[in-house]
Design a protein around this motif. Structure first.
Motif, PDB file in Angstrom:
ATOM      1  N   ASP A 104      -3.708  -2.315  -4.989  1.00  0.00           N
ATOM      2  CA  ASP A 104      -2.859  -3.506  -5.054  1.00  0.00           C
ATOM      3  C   ASP A 104      -2.761  -4.182  -3.691  1.00  0.00           C
ATOM      4  O   ASP A 104      -2.692  -5.411  -3.603  1.00  0.00           O
ATOM      5  CB  ASP A 104      -1.473  -3.141  -5.563  1.00  0.00           C
ATOM      6  N   GLY A 159       0.162   1.430  -3.729  1.00  0.00           N
ATOM      7  CA  GLY A 159      -1.220   1.867  -3.713  1.00  0.00           C
ATOM      8  C   GLY A 159      -2.179   0.926  -3.010  1.00  0.00           C
ATOM      9  O   GLY A 159      -1.939  -0.285  -2.886  1.00  0.00           O
ATOM     10  N   GLU A 169       0.836  -1.207   0.000  1.00  0.00           N
ATOM     11  CA  GLU A 169       0.000   0.000   0.000  1.00  0.00           C
ATOM     12  C   GLU A 169       0.870   1.256   0.000  1.00  0.00           C
ATOM     13  O   GLU A 169       0.602   2.210  -0.744  1.00  0.00           O
ATOM     14  CB  GLU A 169      -0.927  -0.002   1.203  1.00  0.00           C
ATOM     15  N   THR A 212      -2.492  -3.061 -10.346  1.00  0.00           N
ATOM     16  CA  THR A 212      -2.370  -1.887 -11.212  1.00  0.00           C
ATOM     17  C   THR A 212      -0.930  -1.397 -11.329  1.00  0.00           C
ATOM     18  O   THR A 212      -0.585  -0.704 -12.277  1.00  0.00           O
ATOM     19  CB  THR A 212      -3.233  -0.743 -10.656  1.00  0.00           C
ATOM     20  N   GLU A 213      -0.103  -1.747 -10.352  1.00  0.00           N
ATOM     21  CA  GLU A 213       1.307  -1.352 -10.306  1.00  0.00           C
ATOM     22  C   GLU A 213       2.182  -2.611 -10.391  1.00  0.00           C
ATOM     23  O   GLU A 213       1.711  -3.723 -10.176  1.00  0.00           O
ATOM     24  CB  GLU A 213       1.602  -0.567  -9.021  1.00  0.00           C
TER      25      GLU A 213
END
Length: 544
Positions: free
Chosen positions: A118, A115, A111, A182-183
């Motif tokens: 994820d 983020g 985190e 997403t990452e």
């Protein structure tokens, strides 16, 4: 005349011998090398003040394995140690994905660096592990088919979850990362774990393997034996000797003696014959057992054809270092990890895997690096680091994508050039690293095989991890069990299901099969029937 002879004193052979001795059998283990352990050995050969593991180092599968847990090796001198962080994957932009014991720390790090979305996705993958644990590991470690653990897992899942979970288990790790994250960080953790085998990021099942290794890291860590990997071997040997078993080193087995379709014993290189009253268990490569230790005249003809198709996993090239100080990572959090994966992004990992699979030596090899003093402070003096790095290379090199014209002869020039290439890969993520090297040792594929003949061509996993050579296809199309076409002969190595890794399950499965064959009903019906099944599946009729 012992009850059982075990060929090979690797972890599978020693686990098998312990289980047989626990059942009251007299057991002799014959090992070709001067020391027991197979690919679980350490030494001070590089520097007397430094301990280096020759082959394997981190043992999440051993820590989680029911077969090894039942042996209570801590009572025989084994102690485990953990690095502060299980795993790190530094990125070129300075960020670093890290895996920790306990799911909360991993989630929080993801985190902070990659983020909340994820982190939430990782939490879902952790929840799936909680739903399936411990039955998933039991299903992997038991002979095929694993009916009881599979039923237990199905009972844990709602009906609507069964097919999505089955789909999840088949996903390539690249696709899994695309669907969940997403990452790049979390996906790289999983992909790097998958690349411990020869599974490319695009290979079916690579997502499940990467997820399994990551979840084991969260659940039990990736521990190391205090004082070196040989201490795991020493504990297995001490336990065996305490219950009457014996290990004989420098005893190369040249032949399994077969009469009337039964294994009666073995003949060693010095001409001595050992009679086995009940069973012979072979912790050797399938390609060594069939056609070498057991002549083809005793085996189904189709088995010879199948073994020609046996696929080894990639070769391994390893470098050990004695370092004068800690590695200067650009991403500081990598300094606390026992294992560090080195590859820029998913595309670089895919390029690497495809290049190795097609016989080309990568210019930028994906590398696995172990910081052993970080994991166990006894490995080197204060302020220094005992470290290693390895990468997979083709079994046969068709071309070198770097500038060194490495052909796979692995002479001094080629070995030094490849070691330099790996050090340059470390420098990408830790500038100034090479200035810390006081001495290094190179273990090229032929050297690894010389030290452990089961590592054919430097392959660590006893054969490919791809689905076409797993379950009932390992080592050849059959029953997925340790029984062989020869009665009273059992395959106990990583060439058998469930395959590579220091978990002892291959040896445990073989030992339990041997024990079962001497129970009244099983001995008269089941065991001969399974040997006959192996012969039928290999295209040879049962004996009359």
């Amino acid at each position: 005349m012992p009850d059982a002879i075990v060929i090979g004193a690797g972890p599978n052979g020693l686990v098998a011998a312990n289980l047989l001795a626990d059942a009251g059998w007299e057991v002799e283990v014959l090992e070709a090398q001067p020391l027991p352990g197979g690919a679980v050995r350490s030494d001070n050969g590089l520097d007397p003040a430094f301990v280096h593991d020759l082959f394997s180092s981190f043992y999440p599968l051993a820590k989680a394995s029911p077969a090894i847990a039942t042996l209570d090796l801590e009572r025989h001198g084994l102690a485990w140690s953990h690095a502060p962080t299980v795993l790190a994957h530094p990125l070129p932009d300075g960020r670093c994905a890290t895996l920790h014991r306990g799911p909360t720390a991993t989630r929080d790090q993801l985190e902070d660096s990659f983020g909340a979305a994820d982190a939430a996705a990782w939490e879902r993958l952790t929840a799936l592990w909680s739903d399936l644990d411990p039955h998933l590991l039991r299903s992997l470690f038991t002979p095929f088919p694993p009916l009881k653990p599979a039923a237990a897992m199905a009972a844990r899942l709602r009906t609507t979850e069964l097919l999505p979970t089955a789909r999840f288990m088949t996903l390539p790790v690249r696709r899994l990362a695309q669907e969940e994250f997403t990452e790049p960080g979390a996906g790289l953790l999983l992909a790097g774990c998958a690349l411990h085998t020869d599974l490319a990021p695009e290979a079916a099942g690579s997502g499940a393997f990467g997820w399994l290794m990551a979840m084991l890291g969260q659940h039990v860590g990736w521990p190391v034996p205090v004082g070196g990997s040989s201490n795991l071997t020493h504990a297995l040997v001490r336990r065996l000797e305490s219950i009457g078993g014996r290990v004989h080193c420098n005893q190369r087995v040249e032949e399994v003696i077969v009469r009337g379709g039964r294994a009666l014993g073995v003949r060693t290189a010095d001409g001595q014959c050992y009679r086995a009253v009940r069973a012979v268990l072979a912790d050797v490569a399938a390609t060594t057992l069939y056609g070498q230790l057991v002549d083809w005249e005793h085996l189904p003809p189709e088995l010879r054809r199948d073994l020609r198709r046996f696929q080894w996993d990639f070769s391994t090239f390893k470098v050990d270092w004695a370092l004068s100080g800690p590695i200067p990572w650009t991403a500081p959090s990598a300094a606390r990890a026992g294992t560090v994966h080195l590859g820029a992004d998913m595309d670089e990992l895919s390029d690497y895997a495809h290049q190795v699979a097609t016989g080309r030596l990568p210019r930028h090899p994906f590398a696995l690096l172990g910081q052993m003093t970080t994991a166990d402070s006894s490995r080197s003096p204060d302020g220094t680091e005992s470290a290693w790095v390895y990468t997979h290379v083709p079994q046969r090199i068709a071309g070198d994508l770097g500038d060194d014209a490495i052909t796979g002869r692995w002479n001094s020039r080629e070995s030094e050039a490849m070691a330099d290439r790996l050090e340059q890969q470390v420098e990408r993520f830790a500038p100034g690293f090479r200035q810390l090297i006081t001495t290094r040792r190179i273990l090229a594929p032929p050297t690894l095989q010389d030290l452990d003949e089961n590592l054919v061509g430097g392959a660590l996993n006893g054969g490919t991890s791809a689905i076409h050579q797993q379950l009932v296809f390992r080592p050849s199309p059959g029953t997925g069990r340790p029984e062989t076409p020869i009665e009273r002969l059992y395959l106990a190595s990583a060439s058998a299901h469930p395959g590579g890794g220091v978990h002892g399950a291959c040896g445990a499965n073989a030992a339990r099969a041997a024990l079962r064959s001497h129970r009244v009903m099983a001995g008269r019906i089941l065991s001969p029937g399974l040997s006959a099944a192996q012969r039928l599946l290999s295209g040879h009729p049962p004996r009359t």
